[in-house]
Write a protein that holds these residues in place. Structure first.
Motif, PDB file in Angstrom:
ATOM      1  N   LEU A   1       0.629   8.031   2.876  1.00 14.36           N
ATOM      2  CA  LEU A   1      -0.007   7.865   1.565  1.00 14.36           C
ATOM      3  C   LEU A   1      -1.506   8.088   1.671  1.00 14.36           C
ATOM      4  N   VAL A   2      -2.119   7.451   2.671  1.00 15.14           N
ATOM      5  CA  VAL A   2      -3.571   7.577   2.840  1.00 15.14           C
ATOM      6  C   VAL A   2      -3.943   9.042   3.074  1.00 15.14           C
ATOM      7  N   ALA A   3      -3.198   9.710   3.974  1.00 16.38           N
ATOM      8  CA  ALA A   3      -3.494  11.107   4.291  1.00 16.38           C
ATOM      9  C   ALA A   3      -3.369  11.969   3.035  1.00 16.38           C
TER      10      ALA A   3
ATOM     11  N   LEU B   1      -8.192   4.231  -3.978  1.00 12.25           N
ATOM     12  CA  LEU B   1      -7.244   4.255  -2.868  1.00 12.25           C
ATOM     13  C   LEU B   1      -7.068   2.845  -2.289  1.00 12.25           C
ATOM     14  N   PHE B   2      -8.197   2.150  -2.122  1.00 10.18           N
ATOM     15  CA  PHE B   2      -8.116   0.757  -1.650  1.00 10.18           C
ATOM     16  C   PHE B   2      -7.223  -0.059  -2.568  1.00 10.18           C
ATOM     17  N   ALA B   3      -7.454   0.098  -3.876  1.00 11.85           N
ATOM     18  CA  ALA B   3      -6.695  -0.685  -4.848  1.00 11.85           C
ATOM     19  C   ALA B   3      -5.195  -0.418  -4.667  1.00 11.85           C
ATOM     20  N   ASP B   4      -4.845   0.861  -4.450  1.00  9.78           N
ATOM     21  CA  ASP B   4      -3.424   1.193  -4.279  1.00  9.78           C
ATOM     22  C   ASP B   4      -2.855   0.557  -3.024  1.00  9.78           C
ATOM     23  N   LEU B   5      -3.681   0.514  -1.958  1.00 11.23           N
ATOM     24  CA  LEU B   5      -3.197  -0.109  -0.724  1.00 11.23           C
ATOM     25  C   LEU B   5      -3.032  -1.607  -0.928  1.00 11.23           C
ATOM     26  N   ILE B   6      -3.937  -2.193  -1.703  1.00  6.48           N
ATOM     27  CA  ILE B   6      -3.852  -3.632  -1.956  1.00  6.48           C
ATOM     28  C   ILE B   6      -2.603  -3.963  -2.777  1.00  6.48           C
ATOM     29  N   TYR B   7      -2.255  -3.090  -3.735  1.00  2.09           N
ATOM     30  CA  TYR B   7      -1.010  -3.293  -4.486  1.00  2.09           C
ATOM     31  C   TYR B   7       0.160  -3.535  -3.556  1.00  2.09           C
ATOM     32  N   GLY B   8       0.269  -2.664  -2.551  1.00  2.00           N
ATOM     33  CA  GLY B   8       1.393  -2.729  -1.624  1.00  2.00           C
ATOM     34  C   GLY B   8       1.445  -4.064  -0.904  1.00  2.00           C
ATOM     35  N   TRP B   9       0.271  -4.638  -0.669  1.00  4.32           N
ATOM     36  CA  TRP B   9       0.230  -5.938  -0.005  1.00  4.32           C
ATOM     37  C   TRP B   9       0.576  -7.042  -1.001  1.00  4.32           C
ATOM     38  N   LEU B  10       0.066  -6.897  -2.232  1.00  6.84           N
ATOM     39  CA  LEU B  10       0.310  -7.931  -3.239  1.00  6.84           C
ATOM     40  C   LEU B  10       1.773  -7.976  -3.630  1.00  6.84           C
ATOM     41  N   ASP B  11       2.375  -6.813  -3.763  1.00  7.37           N
ATOM     42  CA  ASP B  11       3.771  -6.758  -4.178  1.00  7.37           C
ATOM     43  C   ASP B  11       4.473  -5.629  -3.432  1.00  7.37           C
ATOM     44  N   PRO B  12       5.248  -5.985  -2.391  1.00  5.16           N
ATOM     45  CA  PRO B  12       5.842  -4.958  -1.527  1.00  5.16           C
ATOM     46  C   PRO B  12       6.733  -3.975  -2.280  1.00  5.16           C
TER      47      PRO B  12
END
Lengths: 515, 306
Positions: free
Chosen positions: B4-6, B290-301
């Motif tokens: 995703l990051v790439a 992008l950070f926000a999207d990564l944080i989503y994944g942590w907040l709600d798998p």
């Protein structure tokens, strides 16, 4: 002396008195079951004394000698954490989405102040409820598990701290037949070995008769009948109980009379559906393999199987809302392509009805708009007056009154919403309905009303019906023939009565035995 | 996750390029130029300057030269601050802006989330109403009001802090960071409260309650994380906005941040300076999203799947 004792329980929510004068006992090592229609106050009775509903209660509630009626919030919390375990009805939402299965199980094990469990102990708890690859699952998040698997995690968590009382609100409704039996047997064992008391809410009369000691029948917030479970089910005294028991499909009931089947209408040949594997892995998942079957005019065909057997995939392929990888579907000899290739005339032939009636209706639309939508597309020539007339006619057909036309789905009960969904499907004047678990989410009384309606439609309109379900006893009330699916393959196909009395495959035998 | 990051970083390149080209064209469309002063320059001098900076070439060629230099990390010369390159100006201003913005985000998160949490716990009570009213006021007040007001109270009347400039130590950060963080903190408090209120109605909270867990643990362990999803989606763009919003605050408190160069560059038609700042802002916005999207994944798998 009882482990759990309720005397003269009354429950109010706001100014409404929803439960009144309920007495209930659960003895250590025994199971007390509650049955009743939806809205009869079963769940409120189970959960309110523990402070798990917004309701207030009066009366006397004693759990293992502790008085819950006069307990402060902290004492009530202690009673929940140490003495009781809970299994709720909705397995899909009852687990915290951002914590792994292992973390939640860990929390459940230590909730009563027990020692920290090791990883292998946690894995063993999952194995106890019949989950395979238990170690791997400890690291998974709940959404990666199926409904049945999540329910088993719930059950494992509810008994992880060795409670004295387990309160289970339809713990096995989401599970397929085989598992249902295994879970009930596990609970039996815990009762025998550890003296666990079980307060069970269930629609599964067979399980209640086999496993429960006491049975309480509730209606409109009151207890109408009580007694030893097996004898009460065999000889109910009250009308309410009789109706309730009659509504629950049972393979021991006499077979229904079904009208003869007309000409062959739908023929599926070598129907195959495969999906690409999720993620990075290559290859495909075969959801349905080489399915051959046919449906006649006025015939109801049941598609039964466990979860993941491919029965919904089959239904979606026929209704033209899911993919078809290979094989053909013919309607009176004419080939039906995939959805995009279907002409308007073909699209109206087969109409679907889904499991969750409220979720499948647009909450912003009125009942009349929902029913009229297919008309706007399939019958653009219709005059407004004709359309109103048609809506009225459809509402009558599905047993709803005309004044429900202007209501919104949120104000309908589950049964009414499902009737609207059927009316919407009928609006297109289809020749066939595909019903995917259309009665599974409804309580038995309402579900049996829907089954009756479908039977009437099958006979009066000569509708063909594809009835997808995991409940073979419910299917028997409606269907001439049955197809049993397992992992995408048709393992058995034949006349309903023949299949039930003389099942050929192991899968069918299990399904029949569990009903 | 890495994929995703790439993927997001790769798609960021054409996005950035698009932003640069559009700003380039827009800037050239604006009337005036970098060498228009109070006294008109002699035509020869002007022509010499134009050709020295390549401004006499066709616009697509100028754009091409700019982009190809940018790829090598060269933002070009400043046309107004003649002794500096844009890279040098950015190197001076960016740390100031990042410090202000970063601290403001942290402060806003701490204050916003804790007040939102408190309001949700006391839902319907006086505390809840007071917090929500404060949050509305904080969101409604623009920084060009709160900034001078802070300077007036803390600087002039109480004499506690410097009204302008940096001085020694870190005390100079207090007022600009507070001014920047206030509206964001208000918005976060509201989002947290609303998110928590809806999460607390969900079934898994009842499961946690059935386990007899203490209320605080239910809130923090089972309730808080999913309720921060709306905060994360707001914070991505807002964090970038804090850096751009810093323009006002940097001007009010006389701080040499990136925002000031941005405004002065735009007023003076200092093309490379404006483009440089725009490029950095754009990159930051993309990065924060992008950070926000990564944080989503942590907040709600569940969000990692799609």
């Amino acid at each position: 002396m009882s482990l759990y004792e309720i005397r003269d329980l009354g429950i109010m929510i706001g100014d409404n008195r929803l439960v009144e004068g309920v007495d209930l006992d659960v003895r250590a090592g025994e199971c007390t079951a509650i049955i009743g229609a939806s809205g009869s106050g079963k769940s409120l009775t189970c959960l309110t004394p523990f402070g798990l509903t917004p309701g207030r209660f009066s009366g006397q509630v004693l759990l293992d000698g502790r008085d819950l009626a006069n307990a402060a919030a902290a004492q009530l919390r202690e009673a929940r954490s140490q003495l009781a375990g809970f299994v709720f009805q909705q397995p899909l939402t009852a687990l915290t989405p951002h914590l792994t299965v292992g973390a939640q199980l860990h929390e459940a094990t230590t909730q009563a102040g027990g020692p920290r469990p090791s990883r292998s102990e946690l894995a063993r708890q999952l194995e106890r409820v019949g989950l395979s690859r238990a170690d791997e699952r400890l690291d998974q998040f709940p959404h990666r598990l199926s409904g049945g698997e999540r329910q088993r995690v719930m059950i494992a968590a509810a008994i992880a701290h060795d409670p004295k009382l387990l309160i289970a609100d339809e713990p096995t409704s989401a599970l397929d037949a085989t598992l249902r039996r295994e879970i009930m047997n596990l609970l039996d064992r815990l009762r025998a070995e550890q003296g666990l008391g079980l307060l069970l809410v269930s629609h599964d009369l067979a399980a209640v008769a086999d496993h429960a000691n006491q049975l309480v029948v509730m209606d409109k917030g009151r207890v109408v009948e009580r007694g030893p479970a097996a004898s009460l089910i065999a000889e109910p005294q009250e009308d309410v109980t009789r109706e309730l028991i009659a509504a629950i499909p049972d393979l021991n009931e006499p077979p229904p009379r079904l009208p003869p089947v007309g000409d062959r209408q739908l023929v599926a040949e070598a129907l195959t559906v495969s999906f690409p594997r999720p993620g990075w892995r290559r290859g495909t998942i075969q959801a349905l393999v080489d399915a051959d079957f046919e449906v006649g005019e006025g015939e109801a065909l049941a598609i039964v199987g466990g979860s993941g057997s491919g029965k919904s995939t089959l239904g979606r392929a026929i209704a033209g809302i899911g993919p078809v990888t290979a094989g053909t579907i013919r309607w009176k000899g004419e080939e039906l392509p995939e959805r995009r290739g279907r002409s308007q005339r073909m699209r109206k032939l087969v109409q679907p009805v889904f499991q969750d009636p409220v979720a499948s209706l647009d909450p912003q639309w009125t009942v009349a708009d929902i029913i009229a939508e297919p008309l706007g597309f399939l019958r653009p020539d219709m005059l407004p007056e004709e359309r109103i007339e048609k809506i009225r006619d459809l509402l009558g057909k599905v047993g709803l009154s005309e004044d429900q036309a202007e209501r919104f789905p949120a104000s309908l009960s589950g049964g009414q919403a499902q009737r609207v969904a059927i009316a919407r499907a009928l609006a297109a004047d289809p020749d066939m309905l595909v019903l995917d678990e259309a009665t599974s989410a409804l309580d038995p009384l309402i579900g049996s009303g829907i089954l009756q309606l479908l039977g009437e439609l099958r006979d009066s309109n000569r509708l063909s019906i594809l009835f997808i379900t995991h409940d073979i006893a419910a299917a028997r009330r409606l269907c001439h023939r049955v197809i049993v699916l397992d992992e995408g393959w048709i393992v058995e196909c034949g006349d309903m009565e023949t299949v039930i009395t003389d099942p050929q495959s192991a899968v069918t035998r299990k399904l029949v035995a569990a009903s | 996750m890495l994929a995703l990051v790439a993927r997001r970083l790769l798609t960021a390149i054409p996005t950035l390029l698009g932003i640069i080209l559009v700003s380039f064209v827009l800037m050239k469309l604006a009337p005036g130029g970098p060498f228009d002063g109070e006294r008109p320059l002699a035509p020869e001098t002007r022509a010499a300057l134009q050709s020295a900076y390549g401004l006499d070439r066709p616009i697509w060629e100028q754009a091409w030269i700019y982009v190809s230099r940018l790829v090598q990390g060269d933002f070009g010369p400043s046309l107004v601050y003649r002794d500096f390159t844009v890279t040098e100006l950015v190197a001076q201003g960016l740390p100031v802006s990042l410090t202000l913005g970063g601290l403001a985000v942290i402060l806003a998160m701490l204050v916003g989330v804790s007040l939102g949490l408190l309001a949700a716990i006391r839902a319907g009570q006086a505390t809840d109403k007071a917090i929500m009213m404060l949050a509305t006021v904080a969101t409604a007040l623009p920084t060009f009001v709160t900034g001078p007001a802070l300077a007036l109270f803390l600087g002039l009347w109480l004499g506690l802090l410097l009204v302008s400039g940096r001085g020694d130590g870190v005390a100079w950060l207090i007022m600009p960071v507070t001014a920047l963080a206030l509206p964001v903190a208000g918005a976060i408090a509201k989002l947290t409260r609303a998110g928590l209120a809806s999460v607390l109605k969900q079934d898994h909270i009842r499961t946690a309650r059935a386990r007899g867990l203490p209320e605080s643990r239910i809130l923090l362990r089972h309730g808080l994380r999913p309720s921060l999803v709306p905060v994360a989606s707001y914070l991505g763009p807002a964090a970038a906005g804090l850096l751009t919003g810093a323009v006002v605050v940097e001007t009010v408190f006389g701080l040499p941040g990136l925002g000031r160069y941005f405004v002065q560059g735009a007023l003076n038609r200092d093309y490379p300076l404006v483009l440089g700042v725009v490029t950095i802002y754009a990159a930051l916005i993309i990065l924060f999203n992008l950070f926000a999207d990564l944080i989503y994944g942590w907040l709600d798998p569940r969000m990692r799947e799609s």
